[in-house]
Every structure is written in structure tokens, then in C-alpha cells.
Design an enzyme around this catalytic site. Structure first.
Site, mmCIF file in Angstrom:
data_model
loop_
_atom_site.group_PDB
_atom_site.id
_atom_site.type_symbol
_atom_site.label_atom_id
_atom_site.label_comp_id
_atom_site.label_asym_id
_atom_site.label_seq_id
_atom_site.Cartn_x
_atom_site.Cartn_y
_atom_site.Cartn_z
ATOM 1 N N GLU A 35 -15.158 -2.834 -18.205
ATOM 2 C CA GLU A 35 -15.601 -2.838 -16.811
ATOM 3 C C GLU A 35 -17.103 -3.087 -16.761
ATOM 4 O OE1 GLU A 35 -16.328 -3.025 -13.137
ATOM 5 O OE2 GLU A 35 -14.221 -2.715 -13.647
ATOM 6 N N THR A 42 -13.669 -2.150 -6.655
ATOM 7 C CA THR A 42 -14.070 -2.331 -5.252
ATOM 8 C C THR A 42 -13.591 -1.182 -4.383
ATOM 9 O OG1 THR A 42 -14.145 -4.742 -5.381
ATOM 10 C CG2 THR A 42 -13.759 -3.785 -3.210
ATOM 11 N N TYR A 186 -8.471 -6.475 9.504
ATOM 12 C CA TYR A 186 -8.553 -5.012 9.408
ATOM 13 C C TYR A 186 -9.937 -4.529 8.969
ATOM 14 C CZ TYR A 186 -7.956 -5.188 4.296
ATOM 15 O OH TYR A 186 -8.129 -5.427 2.960
ATOM 16 N N ASP A 312 -5.339 -7.714 -6.970
ATOM 17 C CA ASP A 312 -5.782 -8.746 -6.041
ATOM 18 C C ASP A 312 -5.821 -10.139 -6.642
ATOM 19 O OD1 ASP A 312 -6.127 -6.636 -4.349
ATOM 20 O OD2 ASP A 312 -8.269 -6.924 -4.014
ATOM 21 N N ALA A 320 -4.799 -1.629 -2.851
ATOM 22 C CA ALA A 320 -5.036 -0.816 -4.047
ATOM 23 C C ALA A 320 -3.747 -0.203 -4.569
ATOM 24 C CB ALA A 320 -6.055 0.282 -3.736
ATOM 25 N N HIS A 444 8.781 20.850 13.494
ATOM 26 C CA HIS A 444 8.252 20.828 14.856
ATOM 27 C C HIS A 444 7.131 21.855 14.970
ATOM 28 C CE1 HIS A 444 8.255 20.549 19.240
ATOM 29 N NE2 HIS A 444 8.226 21.879 19.271
#
Length: 465
Positions: A35, A42, A186, A312, A320, A444
Site C-alpha cells: 500500500e 479511499t 450521490y 472498484d 466498499a 414495535h
């Protein structure tokens, strides 16, 4: 030049990559993960997590500002609030830092070796990593590509100065007085609504006839209503053209073909994301592509033996949790388990106000697949818990086959409905029928009762509407 060998090499420590590495380590697979930035990718560092922190802060500030206006029906009176965005961002950064450390700790616990640096392919079994201490060569039996995606940059609105991506928007030191958002998807609406609640005058510029096109018009109607209440101007059928000479306005072309200016201190460009397929030596290996994405099969195998791709970089939906599910599956395949990939039940959530959730097929998609369908829709205006939270706007909708009542899709819009996504996904994954949902006792008072009532409505006997 240092050289190491491993059974599994994962390139990218985003949600897909780190989950893949952790699961592989748990299964006893000798694993290395590479990495360049901080663990989490991200989503954790400049996406999902920090944006939700900012959205929460904006929501809290917006509530207090509303109360200060003297119109709150709860009877709460407060003075006019102020916002120290620098402190908000520091709080957000603290959350991200804790999660960074958590991911790093989980990788270590799973005995995964982490190499910090930028990886470049030599061939399908070997990569070079430029680290702070020199070049590290890694030989692997199997490679997983999990390089993720980056924001799309418009050639006529390059990032820099007043033009920012979502990454910079999540690190601003002060709230812009005027914010122009290019793109009504979005990301644009989540951040646009957040900044509107914090006091910015927000204008959304969208080239298409409506915003949030990945959701149907009925589902997005409550969001459009809320945009109006927040004073957000939405310009539809309008194309962004560039930055004004003084850098204080966005140049646009209206639906009528006329040129106009949208005054803005900051211009947030959110026109989508693209896979990160450049800069790590893709040209050194021979992978088949599906457009701009890496082509994979139902086990995330690429066209080259021993190379998988997840997340992605492999296409839509860029989520994700999709990457995480793929990563876990690939780790188990590498460890010798039998697994495959089924994307029927991947919830898509938009954290606008109100929130949107969609899982499975829309009514239109269901009709195209199954022919005759049943639809049950229950409004939160008839739900006691939603009313006590001032969240009456919205509904839950269940879509099922007419012949055997198999549930094909579930959608919802409303305050906090993101938390219902787990129930929606589970119902589809388990192959639930309308009777299964209707016959499950829902607590409820909760908004989850809307799910049961929607199923009852589809069966023809809703109890509370």
C-alpha cells in the site's frame, strides 16, 4: 535490492485488499500486502468514513440552527450556533486515524506482512515496490489487484485552486460561502446537503434531466423536497463549461443553450470515479479489459492464471462492501476453498437527507425479468417511530414475483433507512418470499416495521395503512 517470496500478494490495502489479506492470513496463507498510502484506502481515508463524519456534524449543526430559529415543534429553544470547521475536521481525522491503526493491527494479527510503497509489475508473478529504504522485489504465486479508483477530473475544470474533489472537500478549514457542485450523483448531493446545513449557499449543476439517476424518480422525490427546504438550487440539463477568468464563478451552458455564471468560492467536481489502472505496470501483463475496467469472472479471476482483481478496478457497483465480499471470497479460493461470487444482494446506499437504500431489482427491472409482479409500499407517515423522530417523509417498497411471491427487490427512502439495508440484503440472500417477511415479528415501535407492512401490503392486507 531486497527480494522476498510469498504465496499471495495483494496490491492495495483498501476495503477489498485488506479484507482479502486478513482472511488469507487467518487461513494460513503466506500473505504480503502493498500500500502506498495509509491502510483503509479511499473509503476509510478520504471517502465513506470521513464523509459520514462530516454529514453527521452537519446534521447536528443543522438541527441546532433550526431550533435557534424558534420554529422547532419540540419546544427546544437555543441561541444561534457557530461552527468551528477546523475542530470538526480534527474530530473526523481522529476517527480515521483510529481506524487506520485498527486495520494495521488486524493485518499484523493475521500475520500479514505490509510493505509501504508503490508497486509496479515486472511480470505476472513479480512486482517491484519503491519504498523509503529502496526497491523491494516481491515474487508471488498468486496476485490480487485491488488498486481501487480515483475521482474523475474534467479537462476544462482541472483540480486545483477553487476547483476541488471530494478529497479536498473533506479537509476544508472553513465552510465556503458559495459552493457549486458539478454532478448530481450521490457524492455531490451527500456533500452538497452537508455544506448547505453548515451554512453554505449551494448550487448543484447536473447535465442530465434529473439527479440521482441510479435511483428511480419516486424514490428520490423526498430528497428533492429536502434540497428545496435547505435552499439548495438544482440546475438540471445544465453543462459545466469551465472556470471564470477571476476564478470566482463556474461557467455553464443552460438547457436553452445560453451561457451563464454560477458564483462560487469553491467548485466541487463529483462526476464519478474511474479505476486506477495506470502507474503500476499494467502494460507489463496481458489482462483482458471490460472497457476501462479489468475483466473478471464470477470468482474474480482475470484472464491471466494466478491473477485476481477485486473492487472498484473491476467495475460497478463501486462499493466498499462489494470489494470486501470479493476480497474474502478470493482469499478462500486461494486457500483451496470452493467459492463463487453472486451480486444479487448488494445494497446501494445514498447518505443524503433523507437516506436512500436500494437492494436487488427495481420495479422496472423486475417486470422485465419476471413479467407480472407485486409491489407493496408503506409510508413512514404511518409509522409511529418515524413520527417520533420527525422522519415521516419516505417509505419502504418491496417488489416480488406475482406467481410465487419471491422477493426480487427492496427499496426505501427515509431518515436512517441505511440501517435497514442489512435486513433487505438478508431477505434477498435467503430467497425470502413475501410471506416470510410478513410472518416475521418486527419489534414495535421501529422503522423496521415498515418492511413488514410493505410485504403485507403486497399480499393485500396491510394493517396500518
Amino acid at each position: 535490492m531486497k527480494e522476498i517470496s510469498c504465496k499471495l500478494l495483494v496490491i492495495g490495502a483498501g476495503p477489498g485488499g485488506y479484507v482479502c489479506a486478513i482472511r488469507a492470513g487467518q487461513l494460513g496463507v503466506d500473505t504480503v500486502i502493498v500500500e502506498f498510502g495509509k491502510p483503509g484506502g479511499t473509503c476509510l481515508n478520504v471517502g465513506c468514513i470521513p464523509s459520514k463524519a462530516l454529514i453527521h456534524a452537519a446534521e447536528e449543526f443543522g438541527k441546532i440552527a433550526h431550533m435557534a430559529g424558534g420554529k422547532d415543534p419540540l419546544g427546544i429553544k437555543v441561541g444561534a450556533p457557530t461552527l468551528d470547521l477546523t475542530k470538526t475536521i480534527a474530530w473526523k481525522d481522529g476517527i480515521v486515524s483510529r481506524l487506520n491503526s485498527g486495520v494495521a493491527g488486524l493485518l499484523k494479527k493475521a500475520k500479514v506482512k505490509t510493505v509501504q510503497g508503490w508497486a509496479t509489475f515486472r511480470d505476472g508473478k513479480t512486482v517491484e515496490v519503491e519504498t523509503e529504504t529502496g526497491t523491494q522485489v516481491i515474487h508471488a504465486e498468486t496476485v490480487v489487484i485491488a488498486t481501487g479508483s480515483v475521482p474523475v477530473e474534467l479537462p476544462f475544470l482541472p483540480f486545483g485552486g477553487p476547483v476541488i474533489s471530494s478529497t479536498e472537500a473533506l479537509a476544508l478549514s472553513e465552510v465556503p460561502e458559495k459552493l457549486a457542485v458539478v454532478g448530481g450523483g450521490y457524492i455531490g448531493l451527500e456533500l452538497g446537503m452537508a455544506f448547505a446545513k453548515m451554512g453554505a449557499k449551494v448550487t448543484v449543476v447536473e447535465a442530465l434531466p434529473r439527479v440521482l439517476t441510479q435511483y428511480d424518480a419516486e424514490l428520490t422525490r423526498p430528497v428533492l423536497k429536502r434540497l428545496g427546504e435547505l435552499g439548495v438550487e438544482v440546475m438540471l440539463g445544465v453543462k459545466a463549461k469551465g472556470l471564470s477568468t477571476k476564478g470566482d464563478a463556474l461557467l455553464v451552458e443552460t438547457a436553452e443553450g445560453k451561457n451563464a455564471k454560477v458564483a462560487a468560492d469553491r467548485i466541487l467536481v463529483t462526476v464519478g470515479r474511474k479505476p486506477l489502472t495506470e502507474g503500476w505496470g499494467l502494460e507489463q501483463i496481458d489482462l483482458d479489459m471490460a472497457g476501462k475496467f479489468i475483466r473478471i469472472d464470477d470468482q474474480c479471476r482475470t484472464s491471466m492464471r494466478g491473477i485476481f482483481a477485486i473492487g472498484d478496478v473491476t467495475g460497478e457497483p463501486m462499493l466498499a462492501h462489494r470489494a470486501m465480499a470479493q476480497g474474502e471470497m478470493v482469499a478462500e479460493i486461494v486457500a483451496g476453498h470452493k467459492r463463487s461470487w453472486d451480486k444479487r444482494a448488494i445494497p446501494a446506499i445514498c447518505f443524503t437527507d433523507p437516506e436512500l437504500v436500494a437492494t436487488g431489482l427495481t420495479p422496472e427491472e423486475a417486470k422485465a425479468l419476471a413479467g407480472e409482479i407485486k409491489i407493496g409500499q408503506f409510508p413512514f407517515a404511518a409509522n409511529g417511530r418515524a413520527m417520533t423522530k420527525q422522519g415521516e417523509d419516505g417509505f419502504v417498497r418491496v417488489v416480488a414475483r406475482a406467481d410465487n411471491h419471491l422477493v426480487l427487490g427492496i427499496q426505501a427512502v427515509g431518515q436512517g433507512v441505511s440501517e435497514l439495508s442489512a435486513a433487505f440484503g438478508l431477505a434477498l440472500e435467503m430467497g425470502a418470499r413475501l410471506e416470510d417477511i410478513a410472518g416475521t415479528i418486527h419489534a414495535h415501535p421501529t422503522q423496521g416495521e415498515g418492511f413488514q407492512e410493505a410485504a403485507l401490503k403486497a399480499l393485500g392486507h396491510a394493517l396500518h395503512v
